[in-house]
Scaffold this active site. Structure first.
Site, PDB file in Angstrom:
ATOM      1  N   ALA A  49      49.320   5.814  33.766  1.00  3.78           N
ATOM      2  CA  ALA A  49      50.237   6.493  34.698  1.00  3.78           C
ATOM      3  C   ALA A  49      49.582   7.522  35.598  1.00  3.78           C
ATOM      4  O   ALA A  49      50.272   8.196  36.353  1.00  3.78           O
ATOM      5  CB  ALA A  49      51.345   7.186  33.897  1.00  3.78           C
ATOM      6  N   LEU A 139      47.071  -0.551  33.169  1.00  3.70           N
ATOM      7  CA  LEU A 139      45.793  -0.057  32.661  1.00  3.70           C
ATOM      8  C   LEU A 139      44.626  -0.662  33.431  1.00  3.70           C
ATOM      9  O   LEU A 139      44.612  -1.853  33.739  1.00  3.70           O
ATOM     10  CB  LEU A 139      45.623  -0.418  31.181  1.00  3.70           C
ATOM     11  CG  LEU A 139      46.300   0.469  30.140  1.00  3.70           C
ATOM     12  CD1 LEU A 139      45.764   0.118  28.759  1.00  3.70           C
ATOM     13  CD2 LEU A 139      46.078   1.936  30.414  1.00  3.70           C
ATOM     14  N   TYR A 226      46.161  -9.175  41.200  1.00  2.00           N
ATOM     15  CA  TYR A 226      45.718  -9.332  42.593  1.00  2.00           C
ATOM     16  C   TYR A 226      45.161 -10.738  42.756  1.00  2.00           C
ATOM     17  O   TYR A 226      44.566 -11.292  41.832  1.00  2.00           O
ATOM     18  CB  TYR A 226      44.651  -8.290  42.936  1.00  2.00           C
ATOM     19  CG  TYR A 226      44.157  -8.387  44.371  1.00  2.00           C
ATOM     20  CD1 TYR A 226      45.026  -8.134  45.428  1.00  2.00           C
ATOM     21  CD2 TYR A 226      42.853  -8.758  44.658  1.00  2.00           C
ATOM     22  CE1 TYR A 226      44.600  -8.248  46.748  1.00  2.00           C
ATOM     23  CE2 TYR A 226      42.419  -8.868  45.971  1.00  2.00           C
ATOM     24  CZ  TYR A 226      43.298  -8.620  47.014  1.00  2.00           C
ATOM     25  OH  TYR A 226      42.879  -8.734  48.318  1.00  2.00           O
ATOM     26  N   TYR A 236      36.159 -12.343  42.724  1.00  7.40           N
ATOM     27  CA  TYR A 236      37.401 -11.835  42.135  1.00  7.40           C
ATOM     28  C   TYR A 236      38.192 -12.949  41.446  1.00  7.40           C
ATOM     29  O   TYR A 236      38.080 -13.132  40.238  1.00  7.40           O
ATOM     30  CB  TYR A 236      38.256 -11.103  43.180  1.00  7.40           C
ATOM     31  CG  TYR A 236      39.281 -10.213  42.516  1.00  7.40           C
ATOM     32  CD1 TYR A 236      39.008  -8.878  42.265  1.00  7.40           C
ATOM     33  CD2 TYR A 236      40.502 -10.715  42.069  1.00  7.40           C
ATOM     34  CE1 TYR A 236      39.911  -8.053  41.604  1.00  7.40           C
ATOM     35  CE2 TYR A 236      41.405  -9.909  41.404  1.00  7.40           C
ATOM     36  CZ  TYR A 236      41.114  -8.583  41.178  1.00  7.40           C
ATOM     37  OH  TYR A 236      42.014  -7.794  40.509  1.00  7.40           O
ATOM     38  N   LYS A 245      42.855 -11.897  34.818  1.00  7.98           N
ATOM     39  CA  LYS A 245      44.167 -11.864  35.475  1.00  7.98           C
ATOM     40  C   LYS A 245      44.978 -13.123  35.144  1.00  7.98           C
ATOM     41  O   LYS A 245      46.205 -13.065  34.986  1.00  7.98           O
ATOM     42  CB  LYS A 245      44.002 -11.718  36.990  1.00  7.98           C
ATOM     43  CG  LYS A 245      43.408 -10.379  37.422  1.00  7.98           C
ATOM     44  CD  LYS A 245      44.268  -9.199  37.005  1.00  7.98           C
ATOM     45  CE  LYS A 245      43.749  -7.884  37.540  1.00  7.98           C
ATOM     46  NZ  LYS A 245      44.535  -6.731  37.053  1.00  7.98           N
TER      47      LYS A 245
END
Length: 400
Positions: A49, A139, A226, A236, A245
């Site tokens: 956060a 996170l 993403y 990526y 991811k």
């Protein structure tokens, strides 16, 4: 003390408490300017956060729908003569602003991967809120110690299969150069990256929260991902991070099944490329973002983390008719403006032209640099950086 920015590579070693407070206030004012998020969450847990999308999620929930929030993060506290991290100062500023507005806000500083922090969080929810109706999982860490086995994992940022060569930029010097990144040497590196950045810990959180009875009926949980353009795919989406991811996204049906009896739902939101502490570390990405910012600012579609999260909450997660718009893979897409065909065509054209000599002219490298330093509380016009700042800022809900 007088605090000035000191950098090493893609890291800023210093942070300014007054600048961090200004950054948080700016985000709060934006959310307020957009009006109430009807049907928004009222009791929110944000895991991760203190910076980036997690901080903006907490601000959006609190000041967009008057939500009580608990924030979990792992930051270095401030003490007399020693600066805290930017995330520490962000969280202190958020709590002070939330309390001044009559909003409940408490924070837990510790390793969110650990069972101890999960237990501490559950106890706080039980004591103060009873249950939460939204869990944000945001996170970003390079390392994780597995709470069940004690095995420590480190993620790697590498392509898979073959070396990747493309342009990159040193955003401090403005030098554009080619970079070659060698691929992972074994499957263990991929597995370790998935262990750190995949969906297992998100699942552990939801399992523990549910078992403790602190998830409300109709609870929602969202994690962030993403995709990006093809030019960044090798490093990526098709690289080690992308495998993590994919694992995160594959966790959604598992959580939906887990939450079925609560009528709960889980989502992955695919967000826009932005200047964050994490994205600054990825070769090629800062140059891409500099070009993207140039194009999107010209079109009037540029967003920062707070604009993204306000739109996610207001236009996707908490619509008036209750419908959540998903893509063919079941994901929320607030990268839609970034991935628009006309935007990507212009970025690709500029990518082929970019060099050290024309960097300032055809990219928004100055905007990138400014946003990078903003992350650490620097380069805000409202702050006099020649004045002494009180480095010993405490977070109200955390005992020093």
């Amino acid at each position: 003390m007088i605090i000035q920015p000191r950098t090493r590579g893609f890291i800023c070693l210093t942070a300014h408490p007054d600048g961090a407070h200004q950054a948080v206030k700016n985000q709060i004012e934006y959310v307020k300017s957009k009006g109430e998020i009807k049907n928004g969450p009222k009791k929110v847990l944000v895991i991760g956060a203190s910076t980036g999308f997690g901080l903006s999620s907490r601000i959006t929930a609190a000041f967009g729908s008057d939500a009580a929030t608990i924030g979990v993060f792992f930051e270095k506290p401030a003490s007399e003569g020693k600066m805290g991290t930017a995330g520490w100062y962000n969280s202190a500023a958020f709590e002070k602003e939330a309390h001044a507005s009559g909003l409940y806000a408490k924070s837990i500083n510790g390793d969110a991967f650990s069972d101890e922090v999960k237990k501490e969080t559950i106890e706080l929810i039980k004591k103060d809120l009873g249950q939460v109706d939204l869990v944000v999982y945001s996170l970003a860490s390079p390392r994780r110690t597995h709470p069940k086995t004690g095995v420590a994992y480190a993620s790697v940022l590498k392509p898979i299969g073959q070396p990747f060569t493309n342009k990159t930029v040193d955003f401090h010097t403005g030098v554009v150069s080619d970079i070659t990144i060698n691929p992972v040497e074994n499957d263990e590196d991929i597995a370790n990256t998935i262990a750190v950045m995949g969906g297992e810990d998100w699942k552990f959180w939801i399992e523990d929260l549910k078992a403790a009875g602190v998830l409300a009926k109709d609870v929602k949980t969202v994690a962030y991902s993403y995709i990006g353009p093809e030019l960044t795919f090798p490093i990526y989406r098709n690289g080690t991070i992308g495998q993590a991811k994919n694992d995160l996204e594959a966790t959604v049906p598992v959580l939906n099944n887990l939450l079925k009896d609560l009528n709960g739902t889980s989502y992955v939101s695919v967000n826009k490329a932005l200047v964050t502490q994490s994205s600054s570390a990825i070769p090629v990405v800062p140059l891409y973002i500099s070009l993207l910012y140039k194009v999107m600012k010209a079109k009037g579609t540029h967003e920062g983390t707070i604009e993204q999260m306000q739109r996610l909450f207001a236009d996707r997660l908490y619509t008036e008719n209750g419908e959540v718009e998903l893509d063919e893979a079941g994901r929320i897409r607030v990268d839609d403006w970034e991935m628009a065909d006309d935007v990507q065509a212009e970025v690709a054209k500029l990518w082929n032209q970019i060099s050290t000599e024309n960097l300032s002219e055809i990219s928004d490298i100055e905007g990138y640099r400014k946003e990078f330093f903003n992350l650490f509380g620097f380069e805000f016009d409202e702050i006099d950086y020649e004045k002494d700042a009180n480095e010993n800022v405490q977070i109200p809900s955390i005992e020093s």
